[in-house]
Design an enzyme around this catalytic site. Structure first.
Site, PDB file in Angstrom:
ATOM      1  CD  GLU A 153      -3.321   0.550   1.867  1.00  7.23           C
ATOM      2  OE1 GLU A 153      -3.876   1.441   2.463  1.00  7.23           O
ATOM      3  OE2 GLU A 153      -3.716  -0.756   1.872  1.00  7.23           O
ATOM      4  CG  HIS A 157       1.382   7.232  -1.720  1.00  2.00           C
ATOM      5  ND1 HIS A 157       0.194   7.843  -1.720  1.00  2.00           N
ATOM      6  CD2 HIS A 157       1.558   6.692  -0.403  1.00  2.00           C
ATOM      7  CE1 HIS A 157      -0.604   7.583  -0.624  1.00  2.00           C
ATOM      8  NE2 HIS A 157       0.335   6.873   0.100  1.00  2.00           N
TER       9      HIS A 157
END
Length: 275
Positions: A153, A157
């Protein structure tokens, strides 16, 4: 890429710097246990009242799914890209018996927190656990340093998935494996970024980047990795995450729209593996 270029981190995007620095996302109650992920809820009874132990198990189980796919990890060198507080690194050491684990993060404040949280473990496991500052697109390690690269995760980004894939291929030894868990759009329809920005603040403010899952699978293939595959696991992520959020957030608030984006077939959660 020259060694000197690999040693310096590119600048962080502003929302990444704020969210994982002064805002300290890991301190929020919804991320109980220090892990910063939405969780893999398959083994949690979602019909029973949820407690903090269930939440932490969901986060640990997401790491276990990724580590299992990157394995076997016994007596090998593992790199985690975007390690946050290093909770996944500690789990890998505790349960998978690797030769060494390196946690890399772009954010110096996260690394400070990781070293503080695991001070005793760093002392006991000298030579087997370390934390290093580096960007997914510019890793400060020699070619072929690792047997396995994992990332949980964080890829949502990364500003340049092609550079991340190229660096992953570079730091992996021949025959090494990479396993990534993150969320992506289900296709490359041009309206997807706007749809997600309308539903979710993290896309509107630039923290998360809307890209199709094929962006990372194609990047891995272009970088020379093989046996690339992506497995959607949203059914084991989004309902449990939404139920956990319901303790703090009402229906109709933006955090509850992750499930809505999944149900509308805009967004899904994926495990991506390559060799």
């Amino acid at each position: 890429m020259p060694d000197s270029a690999r040693q310096s981190c590119p600048p962080m995007r502003p929302m990444v710097e704020e969210t994982y620095g002064p805002a300290d996302l890991s301190a929020k109650a919804i991320f109980a246990g220090g892990f910063i992920n939405f969780g893999y809820w398959r083994a949690v009874d979602l019909d029973a009242p949820l407690g903090e132990a269930d939440r932490i198990r969901s986060q640990e189980d997401l790491y276990r799914r990724v580590l299992d796919l990157a394995g076997p990890l016994e007596e090998v060198k593992v790199l985690e890209v975007g390690c946050g507080l290093g909770m996944g690194c500690a789990l890998a050491l505790r349960e998978y018996a690797p030769a060494a684990v390196t946690g890399m993060d772009i954010h110096p404040q996260q690394l400070q927190r990781a070293r503080s949280a695991h001070a005793d473990l760093l002392m006991r496991e000298q030579g087997r656990l370390r934390f290093a500052q580096g960007a997914a697109e510019r890793m400060p390690f020699p070619d072929g340093e690792f047997d396995a690269v994992v990332s949980v995760e964080a890829a949502q980004h990364f500003p340049d998935l092609a550079a991340f894939a190229a660096e992953t291929a570079r730091v992996l030894r021949p025959g090494g494996r990479v396993a990534v868990a993150s969320f992506f759009t289900v296709d490359d329809a041009p309206g997807r970024p706007g749809q997600l920005a309308g539903l979710l603040d993290t896309y509107a403010n630039g923290l998360d980047i809307a890209r199709p899952v094929t962006a990372i699978t194609e990047a891995f293939t272009t970088a020379g990795l093989t046996k690339v595959r992506a497995e959607p696991i949203g059914r084991h992520v989004w309902p449990g995450w939404d139920l956990w959020l319901s303790r703090q957030w009402a229906v109709g608030t933006w955090p509850r729209s992750f499930l809505r984006a999944y149900e509308q077939r805009i967004l899904d959660y994926y495990l991506i593996v390559a060799s």
